[in-house]
Design a protein around this motif. Sequence first.
Motif, PDB file in Angstrom:
ATOM      1  N   GLN A 136       0.811  -1.212   0.000  1.00  0.00           N
ATOM      2  CA  GLN A 136       0.000   0.000   0.000  1.00  0.00           C
ATOM      3  C   GLN A 136       0.849   1.267   0.000  1.00  0.00           C
ATOM      4  OE1 GLN A 136      -2.662  -0.364   3.341  1.00  0.00           O
ATOM      5  NE2 GLN A 136      -3.996  -1.827   2.300  1.00  0.00           N
ATOM      6  N   ASP A 139       1.470   3.316  -3.649  1.00  0.00           N
ATOM      7  CA  ASP A 139       0.564   4.382  -4.081  1.00  0.00           C
ATOM      8  C   ASP A 139       0.834   5.678  -3.318  1.00  0.00           C
ATOM      9  OD1 ASP A 139      -0.988   3.838  -6.248  1.00  0.00           O
ATOM     10  OD2 ASP A 139      -2.637   2.942  -5.134  1.00  0.00           O
ATOM     11  N   GLN A 167       3.025  -0.007 -11.862  1.00  0.00           N
ATOM     12  CA  GLN A 167       2.185   0.862 -11.053  1.00  0.00           C
ATOM     13  C   GLN A 167       2.779   2.256 -11.111  1.00  0.00           C
ATOM     14  OE1 GLN A 167       1.240  -0.901  -7.306  1.00  0.00           O
ATOM     15  NE2 GLN A 167       0.360   0.953  -6.413  1.00  0.00           N
ATOM     16  N   THR A 185      -1.352  -2.033 -13.155  1.00  0.00           N
ATOM     17  CA  THR A 185      -1.978  -2.831 -12.104  1.00  0.00           C
ATOM     18  C   THR A 185      -1.544  -2.298 -10.756  1.00  0.00           C
ATOM     19  OG1 THR A 185      -2.339  -5.100 -11.335  1.00  0.00           O
ATOM     20  CG2 THR A 185      -0.096  -4.503 -11.910  1.00  0.00           C
ATOM     21  N   HIS A 186      -2.146  -2.812  -9.693  1.00  0.00           N
ATOM     22  CA  HIS A 186      -1.645  -2.597  -8.342  1.00  0.00           C
ATOM     23  C   HIS A 186      -0.801  -3.825  -8.001  1.00  0.00           C
ATOM     24  CE1 HIS A 186      -4.602   0.660  -8.018  1.00  0.00           C
ATOM     25  NE2 HIS A 186      -3.888   1.072  -6.985  1.00  0.00           N
ATOM     26  N   ASN A 188       1.095  -6.717  -6.377  1.00  0.00           N
ATOM     27  CA  ASN A 188       0.888  -7.456  -5.137  1.00  0.00           C
ATOM     28  C   ASN A 188       1.821  -8.658  -5.080  1.00  0.00           C
ATOM     29  OD1 ASN A 188      -0.334  -9.663  -6.587  1.00  0.00           O
ATOM     30  ND2 ASN A 188      -2.250  -8.508  -6.640  1.00  0.00           N
TER      31      ASN A 188
END
Length: 383
Positions: A136, A139, A167, A185-186, A188
């Motif tokens: 997180q 971002d 990202q 994308t995010h 992960n």
Amino acid sequence: MLKKRSYKHTNNALVLTGGGARAAYQVGVLSAIAQFVPRNHGVPFPIISGTSAGAINSTALACYASCFQLGVKKLEWVWNNLHTNHIYHSDPARVFSHIASGVFGSFQADYANRYARSLLNNAPLRRLLNKVVDFQRIDTNISRGFLSGVSVTASSYSNGDSISFYQSDERIKPWFRANRRGEPTHINVEHLMASASIPMVFPSINIKQQHFGDGSVHQLSPLSPAIHLGAEKIFIVGVEQPKEPLHANENNPHPPSMSSIAGHLLDSVFSDTLQSDIERTKKINKIIDLVPEDIRGQTNGLNKIDSLLINPSHDFNAIAVEYFDELPLSIKILLRCMGISNDSESSIVSYLLFEKNYCKRLIKLGYEDALEKETCIRSFLDL
């Protein structure tokens, strides 16, 4: 107070290549660079791109882009306290039961649910990544201006394409080239697991109904993701090593073993395309120099890309031999069954030896190599 980056160039990029346990070397290089950067400053690389184990280091660094020294310290702590069982199962029961399940699974009917098969089970790596990587924060660092973008490259076993999951802010659009593309994308843990899934050694990863493996496999242009994210200067930490023969006998009449050939294939996967891409970039730069300034300004995407490559000064294979006995007994037995011993010429051990003493040695080597080139690095990054 944390300060935003105040460097002359905001389009510096960091590219970290693959290499399993060899990626500890990258941490040493970054640790040296951290000594050149003022305390509490952000990363000197607002663009970060990684592949395979380099993708893990890249993403971890992106999570701490607001404070470069802290991010490097976190990486150092993980690698300095690493054990094989943090990356893949190494106890006898689970090692050999995993292999047995793969053998028996090959006899399943086509309609049965099948699991990805591999030599080793890297489930512990997923747990480690979930524990130490706070995705997180990426971002947050992008929105605060400490980071422009981060990419993780994986290879699709479904269609043979090289996919760079990235990202970034909204300015960066997806790109499409022959056999490679960028997909927003995010990022992960699944993207990292896919990118670091060494062929046949670790299982493939399913993402959106596609099966992915190590990003180095189909990666024809390792510098491409960083360039598409806006890089103008690319600092690269590679794993291509000088060749230091383990045996003094240069007239060995015996042909290379299967394990030695497999090691050469891994070396080729992780190193060869990088050198080709750097050479191609230098040739393009020379061509751009021949283009008049007024025409160059009218041509979209025609920009010079400068690069600086740091490679290890010593042979990882020779270093790995010194720490072979630190591997868990079950892994040593498995490797011996494959013809790999403590005096083997195969480089496979150097990729799988996730033991802290070996990793510390590579970190120290990376640190020393970077200090040797301190003046060059400072000049290139405008530090």
